[in-house]
Design a protein around this motif. Structure first.
Motif: not given
Length: 284
Positions: A42, A87, A89, A104-106, A108, A145
């Motif tokens: 990631a 892609d 995060y 922004e969706k990704r 945390k 993730i």
């Protein structure tokens, strides 16, 4: 105790602390099985840089960490990243953190909100006790993730906590017996945990110094530290009046910001060595 015996005792203390300094180097830089290189799983963009430092350790080489900000020499934040892979995060301290694109969706968050004002909370990034809890929260976010990597992230976290405990333990031995006048902006908890005897003026003094006032009181504290044979410690977040007053004082030391690309334990190791070396240089 005779002069000769006193000299032997001082030499023994110096030899012991020199050995401990070498042990610090081993603890910080010796590789371990938990840090073995694996393929990347990631890409994570992180803000603020204190969090990026922790994500980089817990994530290890399987996580590419990009810090949205870095520290300037004066301790302020400077933008380091303008764009990143689609892609990727995002990991942020809170929803109110700077630089997070709308919608922004990704992304945390470590915390939904902070229990203190940010100026106060930033001190906890330098608290060896609190930093372990922050790292545990990062373990949770990284596992969200990529759930299949939980065991790996857990080993990395255990590695971090083990190194942190070891470096702190050895650092406390090195710093034992030193006196520090703490005039830092953010290092209060770090200096308290160092094993040295610390004196920190009350909050109202710092309020005066931020306004450029109270120079007489500041000079009294400095003279007391000099009489105690101690160090006067400031950092880049200390009020300008303090840093300017101490700029030519041999027993004063300015602690720098961390480096966003290095391990937090390495930074802690460097702080201990910097303080001990300055003490030796000033007082022998």
């Amino acid at each position: 105790m005779s002069y000769e015996n006193g000299g032997l005792f001082a030499m023994a203390v110096f030899v012991k602390k020199t050995f401990l300094v070498l042990l610090l180097l081993v603890l910080v830089f010796c590789p371990s099985e938990a840090m073995a290189v694996e393929g990347k799983i990631a890409t994570v963009v992180v803000t603020p840089p204190e969090v990026a430092v922790l994500v980089r350790f817990v994530g290890g080489p399987v996580v590419e960490v990009l810090s949205l900000f870095d520290w300037a020499e004066d301790g302020s934040l400077t933008r380091r990243l303008r764009s990143w892979p689609k892609d990727a995060y995002l990991i942020a301290l809170t929803p109110g953190e700077r630089g997070i694109p709308r919608g922004e969706k990704r992304v945390k968050y470590m915390y939904d909100f902070l229990p203190y004002d940010r100026d106060v909370f930033d001190k906890y990034f330098f608290d060896p006790a609190t930093i372990s809890f922050m790292s545990s929260r990062i373990l949770v976010l990284l596992t969200e993730i990529e759930p299949s990597m939980y065991d790996y992230f857990q080993r990395r976290l255990a590695e971090f906590q083990s190194r942190l405990d070891s470096v702190i333990g050895v650092g406390r031995e090195i710093m034992n017996g030193l006196f520090i006048l703490d005039l830092s902006g953010r290092m209060e908890f770090l200096l308290k945990a160092s094993g040295a005897e610390t004196l920190r003026p009350p909050v109202n003094c710092f309020d005066d110094w931020r306004r450029g006032e109270g120079i007489v009181e500041l000079e009294k504290y400095i003279e007391y530290a000099k009489a105690r044979g101690g160090l006067v410690v400031v950092d880049v977040w200390s009020p300008p009046l303090i840093r300017e007053t101490l700029s030519n004082l041999s027993c004063a030391i300015l602690l720098p910001t961390p480096k966003v690309d290095e391990m937090w334990t390495t930074y802690l190791h460097d702080i201990y060595l910097t303080l001990w070396n300055r003490f030796k240089a000033v007082y022998g």
